[in-house]
Design an enzyme around this catalytic site. Structure first.
Site, PDB file in Angstrom:
ATOM      1  N   VAL A   2       0.862  -1.180   0.000  1.00 47.31           N
ATOM      2  CA  VAL A   2       0.000   0.000   0.000  1.00 47.31           C
ATOM      3  C   VAL A   2       0.898   1.229   0.000  1.00 47.31           C
ATOM      4  O   VAL A   2       1.698   1.426   0.922  1.00 47.31           O
ATOM      5  CB  VAL A   2      -0.937   0.042   1.218  1.00 47.31           C
ATOM      6  CG1 VAL A   2      -1.837   1.280   1.150  1.00 47.31           C
ATOM      7  CG2 VAL A   2      -1.781  -1.223   1.302  1.00 47.31           C
ATOM      8  N   ASP A  38      10.770   7.885  -1.035  1.00 46.79           N
ATOM      9  CA  ASP A  38      10.236   8.868  -1.964  1.00 46.79           C
ATOM     10  C   ASP A  38      10.011   8.170  -3.293  1.00 46.79           C
ATOM     11  O   ASP A  38      10.950   7.958  -4.061  1.00 46.79           O
ATOM     12  CB  ASP A  38      11.223  10.029  -2.120  1.00 46.79           C
ATOM     13  CG  ASP A  38      10.745  11.087  -3.105  1.00 46.79           C
ATOM     14  OD1 ASP A  38       9.624  10.922  -3.646  1.00 46.79           O
ATOM     15  OD2 ASP A  38      11.490  12.053  -3.337  1.00 46.79           O
ATOM     16  N   ASN A  67      -2.156   4.118  -3.817  1.00 46.85           N
ATOM     17  CA  ASN A  67      -2.917   5.112  -3.071  1.00 46.85           C
ATOM     18  C   ASN A  67      -2.199   6.454  -2.944  1.00 46.85           C
ATOM     19  O   ASN A  67      -2.848   7.474  -2.738  1.00 46.85           O
ATOM     20  CB  ASN A  67      -3.240   4.574  -1.672  1.00 46.85           C
ATOM     21  CG  ASN A  67      -3.852   5.636  -0.775  1.00 46.85           C
ATOM     22  OD1 ASN A  67      -4.996   6.038  -0.958  1.00 46.85           O
ATOM     23  ND2 ASN A  67      -3.071   6.121   0.186  1.00 46.85           N
ATOM     24  N   LYS A 103       4.098  -1.309 -13.239  1.00 48.33           N
ATOM     25  CA  LYS A 103       5.046  -1.991 -14.123  1.00 48.33           C
ATOM     26  C   LYS A 103       5.786  -3.098 -13.376  1.00 48.33           C
ATOM     27  O   LYS A 103       5.826  -4.255 -13.826  1.00 48.33           O
ATOM     28  CB  LYS A 103       6.065  -0.984 -14.670  1.00 48.33           C
ATOM     29  CG  LYS A 103       7.227  -1.617 -15.440  1.00 48.33           C
ATOM     30  CD  LYS A 103       8.224  -0.559 -15.886  1.00 48.33           C
ATOM     31  CE  LYS A 103       9.459  -1.200 -16.515  1.00 48.33           C
ATOM     32  NZ  LYS A 103       9.164  -1.897 -17.782  1.00 48.33           N
ATOM     33  N   TYR A 162      -4.168  17.870 -11.169  1.00 53.05           N
ATOM     34  CA  TYR A 162      -4.794  16.778 -10.425  1.00 53.05           C
ATOM     35  C   TYR A 162      -5.900  16.118 -11.245  1.00 53.05           C
ATOM     36  O   TYR A 162      -6.008  14.887 -11.305  1.00 53.05           O
ATOM     37  CB  TYR A 162      -5.352  17.308  -9.109  1.00 53.05           C
ATOM     38  CG  TYR A 162      -5.895  16.249  -8.169  1.00 53.05           C
ATOM     39  CD1 TYR A 162      -5.033  15.496  -7.377  1.00 53.05           C
ATOM     40  CD2 TYR A 162      -7.266  16.015  -8.059  1.00 53.05           C
ATOM     41  CE1 TYR A 162      -5.526  14.537  -6.508  1.00 53.05           C
ATOM     42  CE2 TYR A 162      -7.763  15.065  -7.191  1.00 53.05           C
ATOM     43  CZ  TYR A 162      -6.887  14.324  -6.417  1.00 53.05           C
ATOM     44  OH  TYR A 162      -7.379  13.373  -5.565  1.00 53.05           O
ATOM     45  N   LYS A 184      -5.895  12.148 -12.494  1.00 55.03           N
ATOM     46  CA  LYS A 184      -6.923  11.183 -12.108  1.00 55.03           C
ATOM     47  C   LYS A 184      -7.694  10.650 -13.313  1.00 55.03           C
ATOM     48  O   LYS A 184      -8.099   9.479 -13.322  1.00 55.03           O
ATOM     49  CB  LYS A 184      -7.875  11.820 -11.084  1.00 55.03           C
ATOM     50  CG  LYS A 184      -7.220  12.100  -9.732  1.00 55.03           C
ATOM     51  CD  LYS A 184      -6.636  10.833  -9.107  1.00 55.03           C
ATOM     52  CE  LYS A 184      -6.059  11.107  -7.726  1.00 55.03           C
ATOM     53  NZ  LYS A 184      -5.482   9.892  -7.096  1.00 55.03           N
TER      54      LYS A 184
END
Length: 259
Positions: free
Chosen positions: A12, A63, A90, A124, A161, A165
């Site tokens: 996650v 990161d 997420n 990937k 953004y 999305k």
């Protein structure tokens, strides 16, 4: 605790708070072992302490905008648990409501990198692991992307953004289409307004005209999404009981998009 995801291994991203932590809780409660990733070391440490009471959890502070970190993250899961079965993309950050005519290109690159490129890179390397010869159990796996109502609407965020999305929907459908016969599923949830820490991204400045447009549309929103319940939906979607779900764009916005 259920056994819905017993013997499954999950990653996650952006798991130190908000929806990422809620999803991790649900995965752990369903029996999965979970590797949680976040860039915020303090929040990650606190999340690890809380989540460890629920099941097998391992944390990595990284990161993920650094290309090598995404491959290293998948490798870390395989090194620790022997395989990877589930990837939850997420990690994300909200933009400042800035339309394309005013957006700084460096800022555009940052938002696209966090909200889209990380998911592409993680996918990937997850797909490569899902198809690795000799991996324990059958080949295949599940990718669950966390999208947004902004992937269906145009006025609720800025250009960067909103574009990221929308593109995440395309990445989801492409992955589902290309690997459907190879045991790999990819789905995306499209949450509406949630009580998460994503909005900390714009507390230090916003594009006022863009914000005014977005906030004018908030009045249509029927309700705020409960992230604990949403986490449980994600766990089910990633389970073998939902093996018929592939390429699904799941509106999880309390009916906002339907208006």
């Amino acid at each position: 605790m259920s056994n819905l995801l017993a013997s499954k291994v999950a990653i996650v991203t952006g798991a130190a708070g908000g929806l990422g932590k809620a999803i991790t809780k649900a995965l752990l409660n369903a029996g999965a072992a979970v590797l949680i990733i976040d860039i915020n070391a303090t929040m990650l440490k606190e999340a690890k302490a809380e989540l460890s009471t629920l099941g097998e959890v391992h944390d990595i502070c990284a990161d993920l905008t650094q290309a090598a970190a995404t491959q290293d993250t998948v490798k870390a899961a395989v090194d620790k648990y022997g395989k990877l079965d589930i990837l939850i993309n997420n990690a994300g950050v909200m933009d400042t409501f800035t339309p394309i005519g005013d957006v700084e290109l460096d800022y555009w690159d940052r938002i696209i990198s966090i909200d889209l490129t990380i998911a592409a890179r993680m996918s990937k390397f997850a797909v490569q692991e899902f198809l690795r010869p000799g991996r324990p159990g059958p080949q295949g796996g599940v990718i669950l992307n966390v999208g947004s109502i902004n992937g269906l609407r145009g006025g609720l965020a800025g250009a960067a953004y909103t574009t990221a999305k929308h593109a995440l929907v395309g990445l989801t459908r492409s992955t589902a289409a290309h690997y459907a016969t190879k045991g790999i599923r990819a789905n995306i949830i499209m949450p509406g307004l949630m009580e998460t820490n994503i909005r900390t991204a714009y507390v230090n400045g916003v594009h006022e005209e863009g914000k005014t447009l977005a906030f004018s549309l908030l009045g249509q929103n029927p309700a705020t999404v409960n992230i604990e319940k949403l986490g449980k939906l994600v766990a089910f979607t990633c389970s073998d009981d939902a093996d018929y779900l592939n390429g699904a764009i799941i509106s999880t916005d309390c009916g906002w998009q339907a208006i």
